[in-house]
Design an enzyme around this catalytic site. Structure first.
Site, mmCIF file in Angstrom:
data_model
loop_
_atom_site.group_PDB
_atom_site.id
_atom_site.type_symbol
_atom_site.label_atom_id
_atom_site.label_comp_id
_atom_site.label_asym_id
_atom_site.label_seq_id
_atom_site.Cartn_x
_atom_site.Cartn_y
_atom_site.Cartn_z
ATOM 1 N N GLU A 89 0.901 -1.296 0.011
ATOM 2 C CA GLU A 89 0.035 -0.082 0.014
ATOM 3 C C GLU A 89 1.088 1.249 -0.229
ATOM 4 O OE1 GLU A 89 -3.457 2.204 2.781
ATOM 5 O OE2 GLU A 89 -2.207 0.507 3.772
ATOM 6 N N LYS A 123 -9.598 1.205 -2.880
ATOM 7 C CA LYS A 123 -10.109 0.991 -1.512
ATOM 8 C C LYS A 123 -11.654 1.467 -1.454
ATOM 9 C CE LYS A 123 -8.626 0.915 2.938
ATOM 10 N NZ LYS A 123 -7.518 1.226 4.038
ATOM 11 N N CYS A 171 -5.118 -2.759 3.169
ATOM 12 C CA CYS A 171 -4.860 -2.813 4.730
ATOM 13 C C CYS A 171 -6.365 -3.304 5.487
ATOM 14 C CB CYS A 171 -4.479 -1.396 5.137
ATOM 15 S SG CYS A 171 -3.602 -1.292 6.523
#
Length: 539
Positions: free
Chosen positions: A278, A350, A400
């Site tokens: 990320e 995301k 994440c």
């Protein structure tokens, strides 16, 4: 002796210590039995001091969450620049919020217990109703905590059960189903060892023993069922771990050095897919320095491979080339896949953003202003994003914090994913127990969904996890390196992948409702009898 804890002031301290023990069951002890023992200690205290149930539950949760998520202090103070006292206060208030869920459960079951005792309800019926109530209510509280205000399901007790017999329920009911059963076993253990004082203790112990034995035996039986079905041929994937310190990550020179390191590591391997963490890039692909870009693309042309880079991307703009129209456009926290043409040919944006770190909750701008967080206000990715087709596999990415939400990853499996990949940067939390806790979460997702999970992280834990939730290989945290793995994609849909959290929600609600009905009926039935009658079962 019916008077349980000498000196009532000691009880909250004992509960706090039990909460600390539960936090240790995730890390550093990592023991499923310790989590059960810790929660059983709380149950025993509440059964003996029902009038202090909320305080006891709150002290337990405070100990668990202050210790368990203390790494938030690191992100707020060391990297966010928040004054130490204010960061400590913010951690304490957040832990208090999380602790209130378990405290409410304790208060509810203690109130029902007090009413049943007053009605002299038969010990077996009372113990069964209370066990169902506690287990169902605890699971509902965990579900609510994982949903309310976008959710914070970290340290749900099911994660501590990964290497125990109850983990076998994960493909059926997910982590919250494991939470329910862990709570039931803990309640049963408290009864079995005499945590329930008063009349009828012998029959209550028998019920408690059954609450422990039956779930454990069922879990051992389920462990023999293999829900993993191979899909296609194994694919070679290279996972890179840059180990860029968070306080250096947005330094222009350090960011450029990291890009060169990743480009050089790309040259060292020949995997069809290389995955970077990320925000390995702190700027969009279109703004990558020309020499770095040419170095990467030249290698991809030579091998015909692709590279997946965690980076900010302009919203809804998959093209590689920048333009004047990029100015002022929103950014997404994304994974961009670059092929031999030098273009981004696939991307994942995301969807589940982190409050305060990736978006500013309404009314909390002042709080975010206290911290220096670059790239702290992202646009949200769309709900439905197709997996990446590669070498006969379909690879679904998440970024994440997203892998905490099993029902969202389950949707990717229903969408055809055969391999799961998580890219993370939790350098925000320094050298802390956030890293092994996050690895536990990834293992649970693999087990729930019967899919291998790969992790490419900045500081750790970069790892390959098979579809049974076992870690096959990993890099040492806080080191720079590459992990080459052969990953076997899988097919088939577990019950949890198919239905998500709906079954465990219904089951938990049903247990609470059944316990409430049983308590009401029992109160009406036994309330007409003489409450002073002696119960021979205690002899």
């Amino acid at each position: 002796m019916n008077s349980p804890v000498r000196g009532r002031g000691a009880a909250p301290i004992l509960s706090l210590v039990a909460g600390l023990a539960q936090a240790a069951s995730f890390w550093p002890v990592q023991a499923w039995w310790l989590q059960v023992l810790a929660l059983a200690a709380l149950v025993a205290l509440v059964l003996r001091l029902p009038q202090r149930a909320f305080v006891l539950g709150f002290a337990f949760g405070l100990g668990c969450f202050v210790a368990g998520v203390s790494w938030l202090y690191v992100s707020m103070h060391r990297y966010g620049g928040m004054p130490a006292a204010l960061a400590a206060l913010a951690l304490l208030l957040f832990a208090a919020y999380l602790a209130s869920f378990g405290a409410a459960v304790c208060a509810a079951f203690a109130r029902v217990d007090t009413a049943l005792r007053a009605r002299a309800v038969a010990p077996t019926l009372r113990a069964t109703a209370l066990g169902a109530l506690f287990a169902g209510a605890w699971a509902l509280a965990e579900l609510l905590r994982g949903w309310l205000f976008t959710g914070f399901p970290w340290l749900a007790i099911g994660y501590a059960q990964l290497d125990g017999p109850l983990a076998s329920f994960a493909p059926l009911l997910g982590v919250y189903g494991v939470c329910l059963l862990a709570a039931l076993v803990a309640f049963g253990l408290a009864l079995a060892v005499g945590g329930d004082p008063g009349r009828g203790s012998r029959s209550a112990r028998a019920i408690g023993a059954a609450m422990v034995a039956l779930p454990v035996a069922a879990g051992l039986g389920l462990a023999a069922i293999d829900r993993v079905s191979p899909h296609g041929a194994p694919v070679h994937v290279r996972l890179l771990q840059g180990n860029v310190a968070q306080d250096m990550k947005f330094d222009a020179q350090r960011s450029l050095d990291a890009m060169h390191w990743y480009a050089n590591e790309l040259r060292r391997g020949d995997a069809p897919l290389t995955v970077l963490p990320e925000t390995a890039w702190t700027l969009p692909w279109s703004r990558t320095p020309l020499d770095v870009r040419e170095e990467i693309v030249d290698r991809l042309r030579h091998t015909g491979a692709a590279v997946a880079i965690g980076m900010p991307l302009y919203e809804d703009r998959p093209a590689a080339n920048a333009s004047a129209f990029d100015v002022g456009r929103s950014l997404t926290n994304s994974v961009g896949v670059v092929d031999a043409t030098g273009a981004i040919v696939w991307r994942y944006d995301k969807r589940h953003l982190v409050p305060f770190g990736e978006f500013v909750p309404f009314g909390f701008g002042w709080f975010v202003d206290l911290m220096r967080i670059p790239l702290g206000d992202f646009a949200r990715g769309s709900r439905d994003q197709a997996p990446l087709p590669l070498a006969g596999q379909r690879i679904a990415f998440d970024i994440c914090y997203e892998d905490l939400f099993g029902e969202e990853i389950a949707a990717q499996v229903r969408g055809g994913a055969t391999i799961l990949v998580n890219v993370s940067n939790i350098a925000w939390f320094g050298d802390s127990h956030a890293l092994p806790q996050h690895l536990q979460i990834a293992r649970m997702r693999a087990l729930e969904l019967a899919r291998p999970m790969l992790r490419a992280t900045n500081t750790g834990v970069t790892a390959a996890i098979d579809a049974h939730g076992r870690v096959l290989a990993q890099l040492e945290p806080y080191t720079a390196g590459a992990l080459d793995v052969q990953v076997q994609g899988t097919d088939g849909t577990t019950p949890y992948a198919r239905f998500g959290n709906a079954p465990v929600f219904a089951l938990s609600l049903g247990l609470v409702a059944a316990a409430a009905v049983a308590a009401a009926v029992a109160s009406a039935r036994f309330g007409t009898r003489t409450t002073g009658r002696r119960d021979d079962s205690s002899r």
